[in-house]
Design a protein around this motif. Sequence first.
Motif, mmCIF file in Angstrom:
data_model
loop_
_atom_site.group_PDB
_atom_site.id
_atom_site.type_symbol
_atom_site.label_atom_id
_atom_site.label_comp_id
_atom_site.label_asym_id
_atom_site.label_seq_id
_atom_site.Cartn_x
_atom_site.Cartn_y
_atom_site.Cartn_z
ATOM 1 N N MET A 1 0.839 -1.173 0.000
ATOM 2 C CA MET A 1 0.000 0.000 0.000
ATOM 3 C C MET A 1 0.884 1.235 0.000
ATOM 4 O O MET A 1 1.939 1.257 0.617
ATOM 5 N N GLY A 2 0.468 2.287 -0.651
ATOM 6 C CA GLY A 2 1.264 3.496 -0.779
ATOM 7 C C GLY A 2 1.398 4.270 0.510
ATOM 8 O O GLY A 2 0.787 3.960 1.523
ATOM 9 N N ALA A 3 2.204 5.318 0.472
ATOM 10 C CA ALA A 3 2.501 6.106 1.663
ATOM 11 C C ALA A 3 1.260 6.776 2.249
ATOM 12 O O ALA A 3 1.215 7.072 3.424
ATOM 13 N N THR A 4 0.251 7.026 1.433
ATOM 14 C CA THR A 4 -0.953 7.673 1.945
ATOM 15 C C THR A 4 -2.078 6.684 2.198
ATOM 16 O O THR A 4 -3.169 7.082 2.584
ATOM 17 N N GLY A 5 -1.838 5.393 1.996
ATOM 18 C CA GLY A 5 -2.870 4.388 2.184
ATOM 19 C C GLY A 5 -3.172 4.155 3.650
ATOM 20 O O GLY A 5 -2.479 4.626 4.550
ATOM 21 N N THR A 6 -4.235 3.422 3.907
ATOM 22 C CA THR A 6 -4.621 3.111 5.272
ATOM 23 C C THR A 6 -3.912 1.851 5.719
ATOM 24 O O THR A 6 -4.406 0.755 5.545
ATOM 25 N N THR A 7 -2.732 2.041 6.262
ATOM 26 C CA THR A 7 -1.970 0.938 6.818
ATOM 27 C C THR A 7 -1.962 1.085 8.331
ATOM 28 O O THR A 7 -2.292 2.157 8.872
ATOM 29 N N LEU A 8 -1.564 0.051 9.026
ATOM 30 C CA LEU A 8 -1.469 0.131 10.479
ATOM 31 C C LEU A 8 -0.511 1.251 10.882
ATOM 32 O O LEU A 8 -0.804 2.044 11.788
ATOM 33 N N GLY A 9 0.612 1.344 10.201
ATOM 34 C CA GLY A 9 1.583 2.388 10.514
ATOM 35 C C GLY A 9 1.007 3.785 10.357
ATOM 36 O O GLY A 9 1.203 4.655 11.209
ATOM 37 N N ASN A 10 0.275 4.004 9.276
ATOM 38 C CA ASN A 10 -0.342 5.319 9.058
ATOM 39 C C ASN A 10 -1.410 5.612 10.104
ATOM 40 O O ASN A 10 -1.541 6.742 10.574
ATOM 41 N N MET A 11 -2.180 4.598 10.479
ATOM 42 C CA MET A 11 -3.197 4.785 11.514
ATOM 43 C C MET A 11 -2.545 5.184 12.834
ATOM 44 O O MET A 11 -3.036 6.069 13.544
ATOM 45 N N ILE A 12 -1.431 4.527 13.154
ATOM 46 C CA ILE A 12 -0.729 4.818 14.398
ATOM 47 C C ILE A 12 -0.140 6.231 14.359
ATOM 48 O O ILE A 12 -0.257 6.986 15.322
ATOM 49 N N ARG A 13 0.477 6.611 13.247
ATOM 50 C CA ARG A 13 1.042 7.958 13.120
ATOM 51 C C ARG A 13 -0.049 9.021 13.267
ATOM 52 O O ARG A 13 0.112 10.007 13.991
ATOM 53 N N GLN A 14 -1.175 8.820 12.578
ATOM 54 C CA GLN A 14 -2.271 9.778 12.655
ATOM 55 C C GLN A 14 -2.820 9.883 14.076
ATOM 56 O O GLN A 14 -3.114 10.971 14.563
ATOM 57 N N ARG A 15 -2.948 8.756 14.737
ATOM 58 C CA ARG A 15 -3.455 8.759 16.113
ATOM 59 C C ARG A 15 -2.469 9.472 17.040
ATOM 60 O O ARG A 15 -2.882 10.264 17.902
ATOM 61 N N ARG A 16 -1.179 9.219 16.877
ATOM 62 C CA ARG A 16 -0.155 9.894 17.689
ATOM 63 C C ARG A 16 -0.285 11.402 17.545
ATOM 64 O O ARG A 16 -0.327 12.136 18.536
ATOM 65 N N LYS A 17 -0.389 11.853 16.317
ATOM 66 C CA LYS A 17 -0.488 13.294 16.073
ATOM 67 C C LYS A 17 -1.795 13.865 16.605
ATOM 68 O O LYS A 17 -1.819 14.978 17.140
ATOM 69 N N SER A 18 -2.889 13.126 16.496
ATOM 70 C CA SER A 18 -4.176 13.622 16.992
ATOM 71 C C SER A 18 -4.179 13.752 18.513
ATOM 72 O O SER A 18 -4.931 14.550 19.066
ATOM 73 N N LEU A 19 -3.324 12.969 19.184
ATOM 74 C CA LEU A 19 -3.202 13.054 20.642
ATOM 75 C C LEU A 19 -2.136 14.062 21.061
ATOM 76 O O LEU A 19 -1.804 14.157 22.235
ATOM 77 N N ASN A 20 -1.620 14.798 20.074
ATOM 78 C CA ASN A 20 -0.609 15.822 20.314
ATOM 79 C C ASN A 20 0.686 15.245 20.894
ATOM 80 O O ASN A 20 1.365 15.914 21.676
ATOM 81 N N ILE A 21 0.981 14.006 20.535
ATOM 82 C CA ILE A 21 2.285 13.421 20.848
ATOM 83 C C ILE A 21 3.143 13.747 19.641
ATOM 84 O O ILE A 21 3.015 13.137 18.588
#
Length: 87
Positions: A1-21
């Motif tokens: 899956m590409g860099a912008t796809g919905t992968t586990l890694g992307n989900m984790i990165r997005q969640r980290r940023k949404s929690l202001n970590i």
Amino acid sequence: MGATGTTLGNMIRQRRKSLNIKTQKELAIKAHVHRERVNQIENDKYTGRLTDLERVLAVLGMELSAKVIDRPTLETIHLLFPDEDED
């Protein structure tokens, strides 16, 4: 899956940023894992222990789950592909 796809890694990165970590290092400290592990996880390159992944997910309020999926057997696969000659 590409860099912008919905992968586990992307989900984790997005969640980290949404929690202001803000950094992987900050997440690593909170999860008691090495920063390199967080980097590998966020880039879908992690092949290590599930315990480290679970620690990261726990800090983010996430969990890993598995489900049984039904797959056709040799006896039932014909039901998915009916014979075209039958009318």
